[in-house]
Design an enzyme around this catalytic site. Structure first.
Site, PDB file in Angstrom:
ATOM      1  N   HIS A 124      62.149 -85.083 106.426  1.00  8.10           N
ATOM      2  CA  HIS A 124      63.108 -85.873 107.217  1.00  8.10           C
ATOM      3  C   HIS A 124      64.120 -86.484 106.242  1.00  8.10           C
ATOM      4  CE1 HIS A 124      64.378 -89.419 109.601  1.00  8.10           C
ATOM      5  NE2 HIS A 124      63.980 -88.751 110.658  1.00  8.10           N
ATOM      6  N   ASP A 201      54.763 -89.267 103.581  1.00 10.44           N
ATOM      7  CA  ASP A 201      55.452 -89.727 104.787  1.00 10.44           C
ATOM      8  C   ASP A 201      54.487 -89.503 105.949  1.00 10.44           C
ATOM      9  OD1 ASP A 201      56.916 -90.040 107.053  1.00 10.44           O
ATOM     10  OD2 ASP A 201      58.618 -88.810 106.425  1.00 10.44           O
ATOM     11  N   GLN A 204      54.638 -88.940 111.231  1.00  6.51           N
ATOM     12  CA  GLN A 204      54.205 -88.082 112.342  1.00  6.51           C
ATOM     13  C   GLN A 204      52.704 -87.811 112.349  1.00  6.51           C
ATOM     14  OE1 GLN A 204      56.013 -87.479 114.803  1.00  6.51           O
ATOM     15  NE2 GLN A 204      58.130 -87.544 114.113  1.00  6.51           N
ATOM     16  N   LYS A 227      56.048 -95.089 116.691  1.00  8.92           N
ATOM     17  CA  LYS A 227      55.586 -93.724 116.981  1.00  8.92           C
ATOM     18  C   LYS A 227      54.115 -93.714 117.384  1.00  8.92           C
ATOM     19  CE  LYS A 227      58.811 -91.397 113.833  1.00  8.92           C
ATOM     20  NZ  LYS A 227      59.922 -91.034 114.717  1.00  8.92           N
ATOM     21  N   CYS A 367      67.156 -84.890 112.233  1.00  9.17           N
ATOM     22  CA  CYS A 367      67.266 -85.566 110.926  1.00  9.17           C
ATOM     23  C   CYS A 367      66.618 -84.730 109.824  1.00  9.17           C
ATOM     24  CB  CYS A 367      66.659 -86.969 110.958  1.00  9.17           C
ATOM     25  SG  CYS A 367      67.435 -88.036 112.152  1.00  9.17           S
TER      26      CYS A 367
END
Ligand code: C6P
Length: 412
Positions: A124, A201, A204, A227, A367
């Site tokens: 991202h 990261d 997700q 999220k 993104c």
């Protein structure tokens, strides 16, 4: 899992003028932001109704209660990702801010001319731009590990880009486009063997699968509250204590100091060194309530549910002529993220046509422009599923998809 849908007020929302009715809405954009259950809204309401005072400052009991609620929330996040201590959790606004914090502090202090930072092409923008900044400012090189275009996986040969010159490896746990689940543990081992730190990261992955920062070998991990059914504007950075302790502050201001003179300052202990100004305590309380909600449902149940639905959708899409699944081909491994293109139809048109059918999906570059350029596609459409989605909704989407080319003027 369908019973959980009732926990989310948005799906029942009818406004005062009766002009908005979300009851039939098929929401499949949870990778962008999830919906919030009552329990989260109530926890925030409870904080502001009964505990609201500026945390970490006041010497009166209301402020102490606010501080306790805030620090309890930190503890909940720490346990959720199996950090050794709640001092390893810094509240930030979102995953983007968490990654920027690492880049501006650890990165700027430890990356020098001639060094290298390694990311993957599936990142991202929030996990590329901060490293571009660090590398450009310090005269270092930003290297990309590329993916196999047909599977969305990073071939092991790409790991050789991590060398003794590498100071930081920063890779997403789960791709928001390809659905790839990266083998972080293996990549972290290679990073550590070469003397680099491993930044993950987790934006997700944390909503869908059990994340254990110690087992993964993560030195830093970024996550967003919104999220995983929490409020917007709150996220967390996990950092190994020794690293956080040695890092300079990110933002300077109130409550992150030990002592200030006219021309110098010393810093508060970690984690407060990184939390300048009045903290977002109500949002932290909401994020903790969201985590407890997810834990009550059970991450294993969520994972199974998301995988079942994504498999059904991926296999259904594969059968439609002119449709292409982007990235991971096994729907059970995609954390509910199903990305596709349709020959000759722009993804924006796909999203608009589906919106007319009361189905919300995301379309665009997500993104991740370097990834889209590498894949040779200008954009893609993405349906992302979560615990409140149902098999029936997937069936409805699958019944609409074959019509999209016809609606767009094609004969087949
Ligand atoms: N992806 C999507 O629709 P923030 O916006 O800071 O909470 O999260 C940034 C971010 C970082 N990493 C990954 C892998 C992400 O998917 C995201 C957010 C959203 O895919 C919004 S662009």
């Amino acid at each position: 899992m369908n019973k959980y849908r009732n926990d989310f007020p948005l799906f029942k929302a009818i406004d005062e003028k009766n002009s908005i009715d979300n009851s039939g809405l098929i929401y499949m954009d949870s990778a962008a932001t999830a919906q919030r259950p009552y329990i989260v809204l109530n926890a925030m309401d409870h904080f502001y109704s009964t505990q609201n005072a500026n945390p970490l400052r006041g010497l009166y009991s209301l402020s102490e209660r606010a501080t306790k609620a805030y620090e309890d929330a930190r503890d909940t996040v720490a346990k959720f990702i199996n950090a050794k201590s709640s001092n390893e959790i810094i509240f930030v606004r979102n995953a983007s801010e968490a990654l920027n914090l690492v880049a501006y502090t650890y990165g700027m202090a430890n990356v020098n001319a001639g060094d290298e930072v390694v990311v993957s092409i599936m990142e991202h923008h929030s996990n590329i731009l901060p490293w571009q900044f660090v590398c450009k400012t310090k005269g270092a090189t930003l290297k990309f590990m590329y993916v196999d275009k047909s599977t969305g996986a990073i071939p092991e040969s790409e790991y050789s880009k991590i060398t003794p010159k590498t100071k930081i490896v920063s890779v997403t746990h789960v791709s928001n486009v390809l659905g790839t689940q990266n083998p972080i543990k293996k990549i972290a081992e290679i990073a550590h063997k070469n003397g680099a730190v491993m930044v993950v990261d987790g934006a997700q992955s944390t909503p869908h699968i059990k994340v254990d920062v110690q087992d993964l070998g993560a030195d830093f991990l970024a996550m967003s509250g919104h999220k995983l059914c929490g409020p917007m504007g709150i996220g967390a950075l996990y950092g190994r204590y020794e690293l956080l302790d040695a890092m300079p502050p990110f933002l300077r201001g109130g409550e992150m100091i030990e002592y200030v003179t006219e021309d110098s300052a010393t810093w508060a202990e970690v984690p407060h060194k990184f939390e300048a100004g009045t903290v977002s305590a109500g949002d932290a309380v909401g994020m903790a309530a969201a985590i407890r909600y997810i834990q009550n449902v059970g991450l294993e149940n969520i994972e199974k549910h998301d995988n079942n639905l994504a498999e059904k959708l991926v296999e259904g899409i594969k059968k439609i002529p002119h449709f292409h699944i982007i990235g991971e081909q096994d729907g059970r491994k995609r954390c509910g993220i199903v990305t596709f293109t349709i020959d000759d139809v722009h993804p924006h048109d796909i999203a608009t046509l589906l919106s007319d059918e009361n189905i919300a999906i995301r379309a665009g570059h997500h993104c991740a422009q370097p990834l889209q350029k590498y894949l040779g596609i200008p954009a893609s459409a993405r349906a992302s599923l979560y615990l409140y989605n149902t098999e029936e909704e997937v069936d409805i989407l699958l019944s609409k998809l074959p019509q999209i080319r016809k609606w767009s003027g094609f004969k087949d």
